[in-house]
Design a protein around this motif. Structure first.
Motif, mmCIF file in Angstrom:
data_model
loop_
_atom_site.group_PDB
_atom_site.id
_atom_site.type_symbol
_atom_site.label_atom_id
_atom_site.label_comp_id
_atom_site.label_asym_id
_atom_site.label_seq_id
_atom_site.Cartn_x
_atom_site.Cartn_y
_atom_site.Cartn_z
ATOM 1 N N GLU A 21 37.138 36.476 31.325
ATOM 2 C CA GLU A 21 37.163 36.934 32.503
ATOM 3 C C GLU A 21 38.713 37.147 33.134
ATOM 4 N N VAL A 23 41.038 37.274 35.922
ATOM 5 C CA VAL A 23 41.461 37.422 37.406
ATOM 6 C C VAL A 23 43.021 37.254 37.599
ATOM 7 N N TYR A 29 40.133 33.058 43.211
ATOM 8 C CA TYR A 29 38.628 33.004 43.778
ATOM 9 C C TYR A 29 38.088 34.381 44.011
ATOM 10 N N ARG A 32 37.557 37.291 41.595
ATOM 11 C CA ARG A 32 36.607 37.107 40.782
ATOM 12 C C ARG A 32 35.476 38.146 40.968
ATOM 13 N N LEU A 47 37.664 31.890 31.715
ATOM 14 C CA LEU A 47 38.601 32.428 32.891
ATOM 15 C C LEU A 47 40.149 32.471 32.403
ATOM 16 N N GLY A 119 36.870 42.166 34.150
ATOM 17 C CA GLY A 119 37.422 41.995 35.658
ATOM 18 C C GLY A 119 37.428 42.929 36.495
#
Ligand SMILES: Nc1nc2c(ncn2[C@@H]2O[C@H](COP(=O)(O)OP(=O)(O)OP(=O)(O)O)[C@@H](O)[C@H]2O)c(=O)[nH]1
Ligand SMILES: [Mg+2]
Length: 272
Positions: A21, A23, A29, A32, A47, A119
């Motif tokens: 994922e 980001v 934060y 996401r 992440l 993402g």
């Protein structure tokens, strides 16, 4: 997104073993998407805090701790200089070896480890994938919406990686979130909004990174307005006065590219 496409997307995701994922390290934060976890339905995910070169390293370290405390592995990387990739590649090769061992034990044929990169728009998913591969296998670019459909590419003959378009928008909860997503260019605002948001950007710089303002050529005593930026840059409007639109675009571009130094837009402390 067409219905055909959606089912194609889900079909591709179904066969995936692991998800990256991706980001934006400047706001890990807000950038996401709650949709990612829903889509992957309990599959293992890691992440990737990309564009770490543009984020404040002190704050990035706080984020890594924050996620670790929640049981999530997060790796800061800089795709442009290929920094932070050693750890990511190690995980991939280990998982590929584990998969093959498990298949062999079951008497089944070997297959590639299948990994998807997910993402929101413009976090650098395609760039991340290219860096992993060490070549330009998929297209990337400095605006949202570059990747149009899912695309598989192969790594070391043992791993298949799926690039996906940045379709999973986070909820635009408040103006703060919109500001961060415009800053990282996950979304493009209209002309009116960019003027308003750049006033917010000046306020943010003043509070958190006052030294960035001096890099802009604004002196301490100067009023913190878009007009003062236009004045310093001598952006004049054809109707007389200053060209605020141009000043706003300039300000966002300078910050985004790191011209004013590394900037983090949110810290774990902001969540309290
Ligand atoms: N400074 C910096 N820029 C990066 C980094 N990674 C990607 N970029 C830039 O970010 C922009 C977006 O990269 P892409 O790889 O196209 O992003 P994406 O998430 O695939 O975007 P979409 O497919 O449009 O959703 C490009 O201009 C990249 O050069 C990084 O680590 N540091
Ligand atoms: Mg892409």
């Amino acid at each position: 997104m067409s219905i055909m496409y959606k089912s194609d997307f889900n079909k591709n995701l179904k066969v995936v073993d692991l998800v990256f994922e991706v980001v934006d390290a400047r706001c890990p934060y807000t950038s996401r998407s709650p949709q990612v976890q829903k889509l992957i339905k309990g599959k293992e995910s890691i992440l990737i805090l990309n564009k770490a070169d543009l984020a404040d390293p002190r704050v990035t370290r706080k984020w890594v701790k924050f996620f670790a405390a929640r049981g999530e592995e997060a790796y800061p990387v800089n795709t442009l200089l290929r920094e932070g990739y050693g750890a990511v590649k190690k995980i991939l090769l280990q998982k590929a070896a584990d998969l093959n061992k498990a298949l062999q034990e079951k008497g089944r044929r070997k297959r590639d480890l299948r990994v998807a990169v997910l993402g929101i728009p413009n976090t650098g998913k395609s760039s991340f994938l290219n860096s992993l591969l060490g070549k330009r296998a998929v297209k990337s670019g400095d605006r949202p919406g570059i990747t149009r459909g899912p695309q598989w590419v192969h790594l070391h003959g043992r791993i298949s990686v799926l690039d996906t378009p940045g379709l999973m928008f986070p909820q635009l909860k408040d103006e703060e979130a919109v500001f961060r997503l415009v800053f990282t260019r996950a979304i493009d605002p209209d002309q009116q909004d960019i003027i308003h948001l750049s006033e917010k950007l000046l306020q943010f710089l003043n509070e958190r990174y006052p030294r960035a303002l001096t890099k802009l050529g604004l002196s301490k005593g100067q009023a913190l307005t878009l007009e003062s930026v236009a004045q310093v840059k001598n952006f004049l409007s054809s109707q007389g006065g200053y060209d605020l639109q141009r000043a706003a675009v300039f300000l966002f571009a300078a910050c985004r590219k790191g011209k004013l130094g590394p900037l983090s837009l949110e810290t774990p402390d902001d969540l309290q």
